[in-house]
Design a protein around this motif. Structure first.
Motif, PDB file in Angstrom:
ATOM      1  N   HIS A  34       1.021 -11.104   2.787  1.00 42.09           N
ATOM      2  CA  HIS A  34       1.203  -9.952   3.675  1.00 42.09           C
ATOM      3  C   HIS A  34       0.521 -10.150   5.045  1.00 42.09           C
TER       4      HIS A  34
ATOM      5  N   ALA B 245      -0.836  -0.672  17.421  1.00 41.54           N
ATOM      6  CA  ALA B 245      -0.053   0.335  18.146  1.00 41.54           C
ATOM      7  C   ALA B 245      -0.926   1.138  19.111  1.00 41.54           C
TER       8      ALA B 245
ATOM      9  N   ALA C 101       0.831  -1.210   0.000  1.00 39.78           N
ATOM     10  CA  ALA C 101       0.000   0.000   0.000  1.00 39.78           C
ATOM     11  C   ALA C 101       0.866   1.261   0.000  1.00 39.78           C
TER      12      ALA C 101
ATOM     13  N   HIS D 188       2.202 -10.315   8.920  1.00 40.34           N
ATOM     14  CA  HIS D 188       1.842  -9.536  10.118  1.00 40.34           C
ATOM     15  C   HIS D 188       1.741 -10.467  11.338  1.00 40.34           C
TER      16      HIS D 188
ATOM     17  N   GLU E 125      -6.181   8.595  18.178  1.00 46.08           N
ATOM     18  CA  GLU E 125      -5.883   8.089  19.530  1.00 46.08           C
ATOM     19  C   GLU E 125      -5.558   9.234  20.498  1.00 46.08           C
TER      20      GLU E 125
ATOM     21  N   VAL F 145      -3.017  -0.993  13.587  1.00 45.34           N
ATOM     22  CA  VAL F 145      -3.848  -0.477  14.677  1.00 45.34           C
ATOM     23  C   VAL F 145      -3.433  -1.081  16.036  1.00 45.34           C
TER      24      VAL F 145
ATOM     25  N   PRO G 280       0.757   8.227  11.922  1.00 46.19           N
ATOM     26  CA  PRO G 280      -0.416   7.755  11.182  1.00 46.19           C
ATOM     27  C   PRO G 280      -1.694   8.432  11.672  1.00 46.19           C
TER      28      PRO G 280
HETATM   29  P1  ATP Z   1      -2.838  -4.041   5.367  1.00 46.95           P
HETATM   30  O1  ATP Z   1      -2.588  -4.459   3.963  1.00 46.95           O
HETATM   31  O2  ATP Z   1      -2.232  -4.963   6.362  1.00 46.95           O
HETATM   32  O3  ATP Z   1      -4.233  -3.744   5.627  1.00 46.95           O
HETATM   33  P2  ATP Z   1      -2.001  -1.274   5.765  1.00 46.95           P
HETATM   34  O4  ATP Z   1      -1.526  -0.619   4.567  1.00 46.95           O
HETATM   35  O5  ATP Z   1      -3.249  -0.825   6.336  1.00 46.95           O
HETATM   36  O6  ATP Z   1      -1.883  -2.815   5.564  1.00 46.95           O
HETATM   37  P3  ATP Z   1      -0.556  -1.110   8.276  1.00 46.95           P
HETATM   38  O7  ATP Z   1       0.707  -0.344   8.293  1.00 46.95           O
HETATM   39  O8  ATP Z   1      -0.531  -2.509   8.740  1.00 46.95           O
HETATM   40  O9  ATP Z   1      -0.901  -0.959   6.801  1.00 46.95           O
HETATM   41  O10 ATP Z   1      -1.673  -0.316   9.117  1.00 46.95           O
HETATM   42  C1  ATP Z   1      -1.901   1.052   8.915  1.00 46.95           C
HETATM   43  C2  ATP Z   1      -3.120   1.445   9.737  1.00 46.95           C
HETATM   44  O11 ATP Z   1      -2.779   1.483  11.124  1.00 46.95           O
HETATM   45  C3  ATP Z   1      -3.656   2.811   9.383  1.00 46.95           C
HETATM   46  O12 ATP Z   1      -5.060   2.730   9.276  1.00 46.95           O
HETATM   47  C4  ATP Z   1      -3.246   3.668  10.596  1.00 46.95           C
HETATM   48  O13 ATP Z   1      -4.085   4.767  10.840  1.00 46.95           O
HETATM   49  C5  ATP Z   1      -3.349   2.638  11.695  1.00 46.95           C
HETATM   50  N1  ATP Z   1      -2.637   3.029  12.911  1.00 46.95           N
HETATM   51  C6  ATP Z   1      -1.308   3.232  13.086  1.00 46.95           C
HETATM   52  N2  ATP Z   1      -1.045   3.636  14.357  1.00 46.95           N
HETATM   53  C7  ATP Z   1      -2.243   3.674  15.009  1.00 46.95           C
HETATM   54  C8  ATP Z   1      -2.652   4.001  16.339  1.00 46.95           C
HETATM   55  N3  ATP Z   1      -1.787   4.393  17.269  1.00 46.95           N
HETATM   56  N4  ATP Z   1      -3.968   3.925  16.627  1.00 46.95           N
HETATM   57  C9  ATP Z   1      -4.862   3.523  15.711  1.00 46.95           C
HETATM   58  N5  ATP Z   1      -4.540   3.205  14.445  1.00 46.95           N
HETATM   59  C10 ATP Z   1      -3.245   3.279  14.093  1.00 46.95           C
END
Ligand code: ATP
Ligand code: FE2
Length: 346
Positions: free
Chosen positions: A122, A276, A24, A126, A196, A274, A190
């Motif tokens: 992917h 995190a 992504a 995770h 949050e 998420v 993010p």
């Molecule tokens: P996937 O293909 O696994 O769905 P992705 O591109 O969404 O991947 P990730 O990096 O796994 O990527 O997740 C990104 C998401 O995590 C975003 O929606 C971001 O807002 C969310 N995110 C990151 N930190 C936090 C946080 N502290 N609280 C809530 N959401 C978070």
């Protein structure tokens, strides 16, 4: 001098996998030893000027950044390309143009170095990085990210999906709301993390649609109501963020708890971007405690998309005889995690 020789000798005995993640908005390269030591994990994120991710622009970002990120990762790992044993890449699921860019880089590297290529799912990556980093062995996993909301556990040769979202993913729900509230991604933070921060200052719980259907959840009604309230301008943004989080997190916690009770696993793993979120961590930790299970959460560096998780899952697959010939290395935009054999477990 002696020290240098020792380092070189150790390296010659070790095998290394370089992993490329590009599903992504992130282009990331990680390096893992075959024993699971992460030597590098470098990421470059595409931040859209406005709105959501535009797949072709994200792909352009990835191709522009690929060589810099690769060089930085190899530098951090103190390796030369010729030291690598295998190349792993995210083969799916994800956005077509982004996946294709990563796959092209991976194919070129593997062909040039004449070493095996391994296509990695992917979503499984995770889970596997979460297990590696928390030493979980057989957890029930809540995997929550921008594109996925899944409760999964291993059973009879594969990860099985016990529950998932019927529409949008949890991370996407938070991101869309944040954009509607005109929150801007800053200093690599993010959008979910911005929600949050505001939610922590919320004091009033507003009633929002709570939709759990059997083992699945639905987030779109919740998002629509939250955005409608936002536009009316009568609620504090902090209260809206707080209520959105409480409602959405309670929904995924409920299906995780049901999955935990059903599978009777002894560990609960929280992974994906998420993961995190501190509030979500607290909710999942509570159900783990109630069921006498160990709560495991992926460290934040490995929660968002990263090359290290691809490298490590590549090692697991390759050491169990999985390779991806170039002519079978096409990307799989909708590759579900329950379609993948995982011979490294059980
Ligand atoms: P996937 O293909 O696994 O769905 P992705 O591109 O969404 O991947 P990730 O990096 O796994 O990527 O997740 C990104 C998401 O995590 C975003 O929606 C971001 O807002 C969310 N995110 C990151 N930190 C936090 C946080 N502290 N609280 C809530 N959401 C978070
Ligand atoms: Fe992801």
């Amino acid at each position: 001098m002696v020290k240098k020789q020792r380092v070189r000798k150790k390296k010659a005995e070790e095998s290394y996998c370089l992993g490329i993640e590009s599903t992504a908005d992130d282009f990331s390269v990680g390096v893992s030893t075959f024993k699971g030591e992460i030597l590098a994990n470098i990421r470059s994120s595409y931040v859209p000027a406005e709105g959501g991710i535009h797949p072709r622009e994200a792909a352009r970002h990835h191709s522009e950044q690929a060589s810099t990120v690769l060089r930085e990762a190899l530098g951090k790992a103190a390796l030369k390309p010729a030291d690598l044993s295998i190349i792993a890449f995210s083969q799916g699921p994800g956005l077509g143009p982004c996946l294709r860019t990563g796959a092209t880089v991976a194919r070129a590297l593997a062909s040039y170095l004449d070493i095996p290529l391994v296509g990695v799912n992917h979503c499984i990556a995770h889970i596997e990085i979460g297990k590696l980093k928390t030493e979980a062995i057989d957890p029930i996993t809540l995997y929550v990210s921008g594109g996925n909301t899944i409760v999964a556990a291993f059973d009879a040769g594969r990860y099985r999906v016990f529950g998932e979202t019927l529409d949008i993913a949890l991370g996407n729900c938070l991101d869309v709301f944040a954009r509607e509230a005109c929150l801007r991604q800053k200093q690599g933070m993010p959008l979910g993390a911005l929600v949050e921060k505001l939610a922590a200052k919320g004091t009033r719980l507003l009633e929002l649609p709570y939709a759990v259907k059997g083992m699945d959840v639905s987030m779109s009604g919740l998002l629509t109501t939250a955005v409608t309230l936002l536009k009316k301008g009568k609620c504090r943004l902090e209260d809206l963020c707080y209520s959105l989080q409480e409602t959405a997190f309670s929904m995924v916690t409920e299906i995780s708890e049901r999955g935990l009770a059903h599978t009777e696993k002894k560990e609960v793993l929280l992974t994906g971007g998420v993961a995190a979120n501190r509030r979500l961590q607290a909710m999942i930790e509570e159900i783990a405690r109630e069921h006498d299970a160990r709560f495991c959460v992926v460290p934040s560096e490995f929660a968002v998309d990263n090359g290290a998780m691809i490298a490590w899952t590549g090692v697991l697959a390759y050491t169990h005889d999985i390779v991806t010939p170039i002519n079978q290395s096409h990307v799989k935009l909708r590759w579900r995690l329950d379609e993948v054999e995982v011979p490294w477990i059980g």
